[in-house]
Scaffold this active site. Structure first.
Site, PDB file in Angstrom:
ATOM      1  CB  CYS A   1       0.230   1.794   4.120  1.00 26.06           C
ATOM      2  SG  CYS A   1      -1.488   1.271   3.983  1.00 26.06           S
TER       3      CYS A   1
ATOM      4  CB  CYS B   1      -0.911  -0.045   1.236  1.00 20.27           C
ATOM      5  SG  CYS B   1      -1.796   1.493   1.579  1.00 20.27           S
TER       6      CYS B   1
END
Length: 106
Positions: A26, A23
């Site tokens: 993230c 991600c």
């Protein structure tokens, strides 16, 4: 083994940070999360949870996308925030809940 008071005392709130290695948002949020952990170390316990390694936790908290932050108190979800957050927005969100948590405790 006997525990001391410092071992049994935990911060009043826990911030669950659901993320994944793949991600991008993230990864961008990692320095923000580390800074928040430093700033709020006596008030909020940050726990990073990789949804690929712990799918049961993601299912338990109904995580549909990452990053997702779930703020929990005494065995209950207080609030959640989906998507990457910048430091000012995240600190404002946490401060709001810490103030509410402190007022409820008095």
């Amino acid at each position: 083994m006997k525990r001391t008071d410092t071992e049994t005392t935990s911060p009043p709130l826990t911030l669950l940070w659901f993320s994944a290695q793949w991600c991008g948002p993230c990864q961008q949020m990692a320095p923000v999360a580390e800074r928040v952990a430093e700033m709020y170390r006596d008030q909020v316990h940050l726990v990073k949870i990789d949804v690929d390694k712990h799918p049961h936790m993601a299912a338990e908290f109904n995580i549909r996308g990452v990053p997702t932050l779930v703020l929990t108190g005494e065995k209950q979800v207080i609030d959640r925030q989906v998507g990457a957050a910048h430091l000012p927005a995240l600190t404002q969100w946490l401060d709001q809940h810490l103030t509410a948590n402190t007022n409820e405790g008095s």
